[in-house]
Write an enzyme that holds these catalytic residues in place. Structure first.
Site, PDB file in Angstrom:
ATOM      1  N   ASP A  12      -1.317  -0.982   6.053  1.00 12.83           N
ATOM      2  CA  ASP A  12      -1.377  -0.395   7.080  1.00 12.83           C
ATOM      3  C   ASP A  12      -2.824  -0.459   7.910  1.00 12.83           C
ATOM      4  O   ASP A  12      -3.023  -0.187   8.994  1.00 12.83           O
ATOM      5  CB  ASP A  12      -1.082   1.092   7.458  1.00 12.83           C
ATOM      6  N   ASP A  55      -0.271   4.990   1.031  1.00  8.89           N
ATOM      7  CA  ASP A  55      -0.699   5.893   2.336  1.00  8.89           C
ATOM      8  C   ASP A  55      -0.437   4.980   3.460  1.00  8.89           C
ATOM      9  O   ASP A  55      -1.256   4.155   3.530  1.00  8.89           O
ATOM     10  CB  ASP A  55      -1.816   6.629   2.057  1.00  8.89           C
ATOM     11  N   ASP A  75       0.725  -1.310   0.099  1.00  8.24           N
ATOM     12  CA  ASP A  75       0.076  -0.062   0.038  1.00  8.24           C
ATOM     13  C   ASP A  75       1.027   1.225   0.062  1.00  8.24           C
ATOM     14  O   ASP A  75       1.932   0.970   0.492  1.00  8.24           O
ATOM     15  CB  ASP A  75      -0.948  -0.026   1.208  1.00  8.24           C
ATOM     16  N   LYS A  95      -9.701  -2.539  -3.014  1.00  7.74           N
ATOM     17  CA  LYS A  95      -9.448  -3.081  -1.851  1.00  7.74           C
ATOM     18  C   LYS A  95     -10.616  -2.453  -0.827  1.00  7.74           C
ATOM     19  O   LYS A  95     -11.161  -1.431  -0.956  1.00  7.74           O
ATOM     20  CB  LYS A  95      -8.078  -2.596  -0.946  1.00  7.74           C
TER      21      LYS A  95
END
Length: 279
Positions: free
Chosen positions: A215, A21, A19, A190
């Site tokens: 995250d 961010d 990912d 996602k």
């Protein structure tokens, strides 16, 4: 940290999905270890894709934004929900048409797969993230779906981050349409594992030799799990360590940040390069 080393190292690794961010950047600033991680992937000859549910920007735009933060990611290694949505529509109805609520990242991706953008009897209404939502455009989308267009959304995220606070995102606008006419969209990004599968297909990689880094337990980790990948949760974004055990699934490993993953790249890729049939 949770560290199931056996599950992490049982099989070699020759592909990494990560990912953006909360893993590599936070509010356009590079997180510790992010640049070193990309360098390690390139130096060890690892295939990789940087994933984002954000559909506003093209890969070229995102490359420039990452580079400004000191992270040099080649354009072809960036996979967005806009690109995944365009590829999905190409496989479903090649050469189709769409009415789009979104920005250049989405419209460019659809154009590149041969789609015609129109507000006259489109095959699909496609909702993506934008900073200029208009009542007129949403009303048009509602009427087109009511008239038979199929409803697609790039991702289900209800809000997006900004320095001033949360902003309404794709999921929130899709909910307006659903509430108005009781039609649920198909979300491509996602936590749909389709996002992972399409990223793997793009670089001809296989799930059993791939690790997903994210995250968020409720998007990155669950979609990686459902796509058959090993997963690493980093604690520099949305999910705190004390929240991990609340979920009925678990990541393969939990790390403080992407910096802890850097030595794993060389360790696991050494095995992958020695393994037969992982070219």
């Amino acid at each position: 940290m949770t560290d199931d080393r056996a599950r992490m190292t049982n099989d070699p690794v020759d592909c990494w999905l990560t990912d953006m961010d909360g893993v590599l950047v936070h509010e356009n600033h590079a997180l510790p270890g992010a640049s070193d991680f990309i360098t390690a992937l390139l130096e060890n000859g690892q295939r990789f894709q940087v994933l984002t549910n954000n559909s506003i920007y093209t890969p070229r735009d995102l490359r420039a934004r990452l580079l400004a933060g000191g992270i040099d990611v080649p354009e072809q290694n960036i996979w967005t929900s806009a690109l995944a949505t365009a590829e999905f529509l190409r496989t479903q109805r090649d050469g189709g048409s769409a009415y789009v609520i979104g920005e250049a990242g989405l419209t460019t991706a659809l154009h590149d797969v041969g789609y015609v953008l129109t507000d006259r009897d489109p095959d699909y209404v496609v909702v993506g993230e934008t900073r200029t939502y208009s009542f007129e455009a949403i009303t048009k989308a509602i009427r087109l779906v009511e008239g038979g267009a199929r409803l697609i959304a790039t991702n289900p995220d209800p809000t997006g981050p900004s320095q001033e606070g949360p902003l309404p995102a794709t999921g929130a606008v899709a909910a307006l349409i659903t509430k108005a006419i009781n039609v649920e969209p198909y979300f491509v990004g996602k936590p749909n594992p389709l996002m992972m599968r399409s990223a793997l297909n793009r670089i001809d990689a296989h799930s059993e030799y791939t690790v997903m880094i994210g995250d968020r337990m409720d998007t990155d980790i669950v979609s990686g799990l459902e796509a058959g990948l090993r997963t690493i949760l980093v604690l520099t974004g949305s999910t705190r360590e004390d929240q991990v055990d609340r979920y009925p699934f678990r990541p393969t490993r939990v790390c403080e940040s992407i910096a802890e993953v850097v030595p794993l790249v060389a360790e696991l890729s050494a095995g992958s390069q020695a393994a037969p049939g992982l070219d």
